[in-house]
Design a protein around this motif. Structure first.
Motif, PDB file in Angstrom:
ATOM      1  N   LEU A   1      -4.106  -2.567   6.133  1.00 35.67           N
ATOM      2  CA  LEU A   1      -5.021  -2.285   7.346  1.00 35.67           C
ATOM      3  C   LEU A   1      -5.515  -3.719   7.488  1.00 35.67           C
ATOM      4  O   LEU A   1      -5.688  -4.157   8.645  1.00 35.67           O
ATOM      5  N   GLU A   2      -5.733  -4.503   6.357  1.00 36.03           N
ATOM      6  CA  GLU A   2      -6.231  -5.933   6.595  1.00 36.03           C
ATOM      7  C   GLU A   2      -5.422  -6.774   7.191  1.00 36.03           C
ATOM      8  O   GLU A   2      -5.555  -7.912   7.868  1.00 36.03           O
ATOM      9  N   GLU A   3      -3.963  -6.532   6.917  1.00 33.11           N
ATOM     10  CA  GLU A   3      -3.086  -7.232   7.710  1.00 33.11           C
ATOM     11  C   GLU A   3      -2.855  -7.106   9.085  1.00 33.11           C
ATOM     12  O   GLU A   3      -1.941  -7.773   9.609  1.00 33.11           O
ATOM     13  N   GLY A   4      -3.664  -6.156   9.648  1.00 34.75           N
ATOM     14  CA  GLY A   4      -3.505  -5.933  11.065  1.00 34.75           C
ATOM     15  C   GLY A   4      -2.659  -4.571  11.237  1.00 34.75           C
ATOM     16  O   GLY A   4      -2.215  -4.440  12.404  1.00 34.75           O
ATOM     17  N   LYS A   5      -2.248  -3.942  10.457  1.00 36.34           N
ATOM     18  CA  LYS A   5      -1.191  -2.897  10.534  1.00 36.34           C
ATOM     19  C   LYS A   5      -1.856  -1.605  11.007  1.00 36.34           C
ATOM     20  O   LYS A   5      -2.940  -1.447  10.829  1.00 36.34           O
ATOM     21  N   THR A   6      -1.167  -0.720  11.971  1.00 33.81           N
ATOM     22  CA  THR A   6      -2.086   0.470  12.237  1.00 33.81           C
ATOM     23  C   THR A   6      -2.201   1.327  11.090  1.00 33.81           C
ATOM     24  O   THR A   6      -1.664   1.243  10.051  1.00 33.81           O
ATOM     25  N   GLU A   7      -2.920   2.624  11.523  1.00 32.07           N
ATOM     26  CA  GLU A   7      -3.095   3.528  10.591  1.00 32.07           C
ATOM     27  C   GLU A   7      -1.841   4.228   9.893  1.00 32.07           C
ATOM     28  O   GLU A   7      -1.569   4.196   8.779  1.00 32.07           O
ATOM     29  N   GLU A   8      -0.711   4.274  10.735  1.00 29.21           N
ATOM     30  CA  GLU A   8       0.580   5.220  10.395  1.00 29.21           C
ATOM     31  C   GLU A   8       1.193   4.075   9.597  1.00 29.21           C
ATOM     32  O   GLU A   8       1.949   4.318   8.516  1.00 29.21           O
ATOM     33  N   GLN A   9       1.230   2.769  10.002  1.00 30.73           N
ATOM     34  CA  GLN A   9       1.983   1.883   9.227  1.00 30.73           C
ATOM     35  C   GLN A   9       1.442   1.714   7.768  1.00 30.73           C
ATOM     36  O   GLN A   9       2.108   1.335   6.878  1.00 30.73           O
ATOM     37  N   ALA A  10       0.175   1.689   7.680  1.00 31.53           N
ATOM     38  CA  ALA A  10      -0.793   1.556   6.375  1.00 31.53           C
ATOM     39  C   ALA A  10      -0.251   2.682   5.463  1.00 31.53           C
ATOM     40  O   ALA A  10      -0.144   2.235   4.256  1.00 31.53           O
ATOM     41  N   LYS A  11      -0.230   3.876   6.022  1.00 31.98           N
ATOM     42  CA  LYS A  11       0.081   5.036   5.198  1.00 31.98           C
ATOM     43  C   LYS A  11       1.717   4.792   4.879  1.00 31.98           C
ATOM     44  O   LYS A  11       1.711   5.041   3.577  1.00 31.98           O
ATOM     45  N   ALA A  12       2.377   4.131   5.567  1.00 30.72           N
ATOM     46  CA  ALA A  12       3.932   4.014   5.310  1.00 30.72           C
ATOM     47  C   ALA A  12       4.009   3.224   4.173  1.00 30.72           C
ATOM     48  O   ALA A  12       4.688   3.314   3.355  1.00 30.72           O
ATOM     49  N   ALA A  13       3.059   2.089   4.291  1.00 35.15           N
ATOM     50  CA  ALA A  13       3.075   1.084   3.305  1.00 35.15           C
ATOM     51  C   ALA A  13       2.626   1.466   2.026  1.00 35.15           C
ATOM     52  O   ALA A  13       3.207   1.234   0.877  1.00 35.15           O
ATOM     53  N   ALA A  14       1.646   2.309   1.947  1.00 32.87           N
ATOM     54  CA  ALA A  14       1.135   2.862   0.992  1.00 32.87           C
ATOM     55  C   ALA A  14       1.938   3.835   0.190  1.00 32.87           C
ATOM     56  O   ALA A  14       2.085   3.727  -1.076  1.00 32.87           O
ATOM     57  N   ASN A  15       2.784   4.640   0.838  1.00 33.91           N
ATOM     58  CA  ASN A  15       3.779   5.437   0.382  1.00 33.91           C
ATOM     59  C   ASN A  15       4.692   4.771  -0.441  1.00 33.91           C
ATOM     60  O   ASN A  15       5.149   5.097  -1.423  1.00 33.91           O
TER      61      ASN A  15
ATOM     62  N   GLU B   1      -2.501   9.637  -5.960  1.00 36.86           N
ATOM     63  CA  GLU B   1      -3.759   9.949  -6.515  1.00 36.86           C
ATOM     64  C   GLU B   1      -4.525   8.842  -6.986  1.00 36.86           C
ATOM     65  O   GLU B   1      -5.904   8.850  -7.186  1.00 36.86           O
ATOM     66  N   ASP B   2      -3.786   7.738  -7.211  1.00 37.40           N
ATOM     67  CA  ASP B   2      -4.290   6.378  -7.891  1.00 37.40           C
ATOM     68  C   ASP B   2      -4.940   5.610  -7.157  1.00 37.40           C
ATOM     69  O   ASP B   2      -3.913   5.025  -6.102  1.00 37.40           O
ATOM     70  N   ASP B   3      -5.908   5.245  -6.905  1.00 38.20           N
ATOM     71  CA  ASP B   3      -6.691   4.478  -5.987  1.00 38.20           C
ATOM     72  C   ASP B   3      -6.249   2.963  -6.207  1.00 38.20           C
ATOM     73  O   ASP B   3      -5.866   2.262  -5.199  1.00 38.20           O
ATOM     74  N   ASN B   4      -5.738   2.516  -7.481  1.00 36.91           N
ATOM     75  CA  ASN B   4      -5.305   1.169  -7.634  1.00 36.91           C
ATOM     76  C   ASN B   4      -3.768   1.155  -7.121  1.00 36.91           C
ATOM     77  O   ASN B   4      -3.149   0.104  -6.968  1.00 36.91           O
ATOM     78  N   VAL B   5      -3.189   2.085  -6.527  1.00 34.28           N
ATOM     79  CA  VAL B   5      -1.728   2.010  -6.049  1.00 34.28           C
ATOM     80  C   VAL B   5      -2.009   2.341  -4.605  1.00 34.28           C
ATOM     81  O   VAL B   5      -1.795   1.649  -3.479  1.00 34.28           O
ATOM     82  N   TYR B   6      -2.241   3.668  -4.180  1.00 29.72           N
ATOM     83  CA  TYR B   6      -2.148   4.050  -2.789  1.00 29.72           C
ATOM     84  C   TYR B   6      -3.187   3.591  -1.952  1.00 29.72           C
ATOM     85  O   TYR B   6      -2.961   2.902  -1.038  1.00 29.72           O
ATOM     86  N   LEU B   7      -4.363   3.714  -2.331  1.00 28.51           N
ATOM     87  CA  LEU B   7      -5.267   3.262  -1.628  1.00 28.51           C
ATOM     88  C   LEU B   7      -5.581   1.662  -1.659  1.00 28.51           C
ATOM     89  O   LEU B   7      -5.853   1.138  -0.431  1.00 28.51           O
TER      90      LEU B   7
END
Length: 406
Positions: A193-207, A180-186
């Motif tokens: 995403l800025e690195e060109g990752k897909t949405e699924e990859q971005a979610k995995a990176a955020a997790n 829930e912390d924007d400074n971490v997950y978001l």
């Protein structure tokens, strides 16, 4: 009661005590949630564990708590200890007094073996109560020893399970907070995403970022991590022992997953992964190495073996001084038994010291150290009590008999 019957009784009692211990250490494996229940596992603690827990509420350190508990137990059991020493001394004196009588019987009935055995049996029956009185304190002592072993093992298991449950709860809470912390997950999601990752990859990176922050911590974002939480709220070290609920040996600071699930069953999507993640952070707090091994330095187990040997050696030396009037063959037989005990008992203590928790090793060392002090300090008191008791017995019994005193 003859010697053979006494040995049989002692063997049966020891087997019962060991069976009780093994039964207490082999509980049915239950789910972690069932183990913890609604009372945070309090119902899983036996009486000895509750006493240790209560003392810890005052002392705040489990190593010192076990020392205090051992001293308290020694004081409470001191009358039983004195009873045992007095009984053994009285029995020794009476056995010495019987030797001349036995020699007379052997000469008188040298040509009548059947009559000789009958007379010896009659004389031996006079010692039945004394032998039983000698055995009973020993039985009580050994039963208490095994009950303490089972009790401290039970409490060690409880602490290991509850400590992991606390760390798991902390980790899940921190992980959910990071989601829930924007400074971490978001932040991690947008960076991916800025690195060109897909949405699924971005979610995995955020997790992964949430897992990393919750487990390792991040001071700037206000996360302390599992390792720091363990040090601040859970860790119970004592002297060179990093975790008193693990053996003072090469054992792991925190049990491996395979070792832990022998006690409770973990559930969830990836219980082994979660456990190893938490364990990895705990192991990092270990000062000696990064593998988590060598929880202790084997000092307490070795001390318990040495003190066990020294305690028995001193007791035997004192007893040998009291056996000067016995026949040579009896002294030889006793010497053989003593030598065997000097090997067997320290080896048994070695097994307990190396296989069981540091808390129990602390108990053994303190217990044997106190026993040595008691042996030396109450020797004269025991002799006076024995002499007084025998004098009373002689005063009551007006029939002619041998003097039991040396």
């Amino acid at each position: 009661m003859n010697k053979r019957k006494v040995i049989i009784i002692l063997s049966v009692v020891m087997m019962i005590a060991i069976t009780m211990l093994l039964a207490s250490c082999s509980n049915t494996i239950v789910d972690l949630d069932d183990y913890v229940g609604t009372d945070n596992g309090a119902s899983r603690i036996n009486l000895i564990g509750k006493l240790v827990q209560w003392l810890h509420g005052w002392v705040k350190n489990y190593g010192l708590t076990v020392i205090l508990f051992t001293v308290f137990l020694k004081v409470v059991m001191l009358p039983v200890d004195i009873w045992q020493r007095v009984s053994m001394r009285k029995n020794s004196l009476k056995m010495q007094a019987m030797q001349p009588m036995m020699e007379v019987l052997e000469k008188r009935y040298a040509n009548n073996p059947q009559k000789l055995n009958q007379e010896k049996s009659k004389l031996a029956k006079k010692q039945s109560a004394t032998m039983l009185g000698t055995c009973l304190p020993f039985i009580v002592t050994m039963v208490i020893f095994f009950l303490l072993l089972g009790g401290l093992t039970n409490y060690a298991t409880y602490n290991t399970v509850i400590n992991y449950n606390d760390m798991q709860t902390f980790y899940v809470s921190e992980y959910n907070r990071a989601l829930e912390d924007d400074n971490v997950y978001l932040a991690a999601y947008n960076a991916a995403l800025e690195e060109g990752k897909t949405e699924e990859q971005a979610k995995a990176a955020a997790n992964s970022a949430c897992v990393r922050v919750a487990s390792e911590g991040n001071a700037e974002l206000g996360y302390i991590g599992i390792g720091q939480y363990y040090v601040d709220n859970i860790k119970e070290s004592f002297l060179w022992i990093d975790n008193v609920w693990q053996p003072d040996t090469w054992a792991n600071v925190m049990p491996t997953y395979d070792e832990f699930v022998r006690t409770v069953k973990l559930s969830g999507e990836n219980p082994e992964g979660t456990y190893n993640l938490i364990r990895e952070q705990v192991v990092k707090t270990h000062a000696r190495n990064t593998s988590g091994s060598w929880n202790g330095l084997m000092i307490l187990p070795i001390l318990s073996v040495g003190l066990s040997f020294l305690s028995m050696f001193i007791n035997q030396r004192l007893e040998n001084k009291n056996r000067k009037g016995e026949k040579a063959e009896i002294s030889t037989q006793q010497a053989t038994t003593n030598k065997m005990m000097l090997v067997v008992m320290p080896l048994m203590m070695a097994v307990f010291g190396f296989m069981y928790t540091g808390a129990f090793a602390i108990y053994m060392v303190v217990s044997y150290a106190l026993s040595l002090l008691i042996t030396i300090s109450i020797k004269k008191t025991v002799e006076k009590m024995v002499e007084k008791s025998l004098q009373k017995a002689e005063a009551k019994d007006k029939t002619p008999k041998a003097n039991y005193k040396r």
